[in-house]
Design an enzyme around this catalytic site. Structure first.
Site, short mmCIF file in Angstrom:
data_model
loop_
_atom_site.label_atom_id
_atom_site.label_comp_id
_atom_site.label_asym_id
_atom_site.label_seq_id
_atom_site.Cartn_x
_atom_site.Cartn_y
_atom_site.Cartn_z
N ASP A 112 0.98 -1.29 -0.25
CA ASP A 112 0.13 0.15 -0.12
C ASP A 112 0.63 1.21 0.02
OD1 ASP A 112 -2.28 1.68 0.78
OD2 ASP A 112 -1.76 1.90 2.70
N GLU B 54 -2.19 -5.17 -3.43
CA GLU B 54 -1.37 -4.42 -2.58
C GLU B 54 -0.16 -5.52 -2.15
OE1 GLU B 54 -4.12 -0.57 -1.17
OE2 GLU B 54 -3.62 -2.44 0.48
#
Length: 231
Positions: free
Chosen positions: A49, A120
């Site tokens: 992320d 992610e």
């Protein structure tokens, strides 16, 4: 031959630690079936992320010199929100490798949160396995054309814009609360406040709860805009 060979060929690399990719595609529900703990993608998701956010921020800055800070934040959020990252996950074919436990209910392809998380976590795994330079180039290639041609969706209402603005850098959502109401039952006036992590961002008044919340979001956006940027 590894089950991840199609991915290695697709992204043109040889793995150093294949265990990272097993983790990247393992949902927490799989632990119950396998009798393991924390053998899933959640830690890698945290890492990926941050990397995605860094690269997308740079691309927004490079390709949109006409945008001020607040506009860049909104544009960035359009690419790293749940729906967008879930779409990238499926576009890249990452969804085909996800492992879930028997307790998981539903269709993985319909679970936007899982698809977002796996996108992610895959980036996080690539970073640990291949290093920053390779991962930077990979993520940049995924996003570059989309960000270059990206525009802010002007038709969005203030509540949507505020949500995207905040989620450009945070996973948490904003919350609204009606803090006052007055007037006759058929002609009431409501006052709403919008909060993020307990801090009040703005207030608004309206003839309905929804209108008051919209006004509160608009107030928050105006307060966040740098001087000279207010519309």
């Amino acid at each position: 031959m590894s089950e991840f060979s199609p991915l290695y060929r697709k992204f043109n690399f040889l793995p150093h630690d294949e265990g990272l990719y097993h983790l990247a595609f393992t949902h927490s529900s799989y632990n119950g079936m396998a009798g393991t703990r924390h053998q899933d993608y959640e830690r890698l998701e945290f890492l990926g992320d941050s990397i995605i956010g860094m690269v997308v921020s740079e691309l927004c800055y490079i390709y949109h010199p006409e945008m001020a800070q607040g506009e860049l934040s909104v544009l960035k959020a359009q690419f790293i929100r749940t729906q967008s990252e879930a779409d990238y996950c499926k576009k890249l074919g990452l969804d085909k490798f996800i492992r879930v436990g028997v307790s998981f209910q539903g269709n993985i392809s319909d679970s936007l949160n899982i698809l977002e998380d796996v996108f992610e976590s895959f980036v996080g795994a690539v970073f640990l396995d291949q290093g920053l330079d390779f991962t930077y180039k990979l993520v940049r290639k995924i996003f570059e054309e989309d960000v270059k041609n990206g525009k802010i969706h002007q038709e969005q209402n203030p509540k949507s814009l505020l949500q995207e603005f905040m989620q450009a850098d945070h996973k948490e959502s904003v919350t609204y609360k009606i803090i006052d109401e007055s007037g006759l039952s058929h002609k009431k006036t409501f006052v709403a406040a919008v909060y993020f992590e307990g801090e009040e961002l703005g207030r608004g008044t309206g003839s309905s709860k929804k209108a008051a919340e919209t006004a509160a979001a608009d107030d928050a956006l105006k307060k966040m805009a740098p001087r000279g940027e207010e519309k």
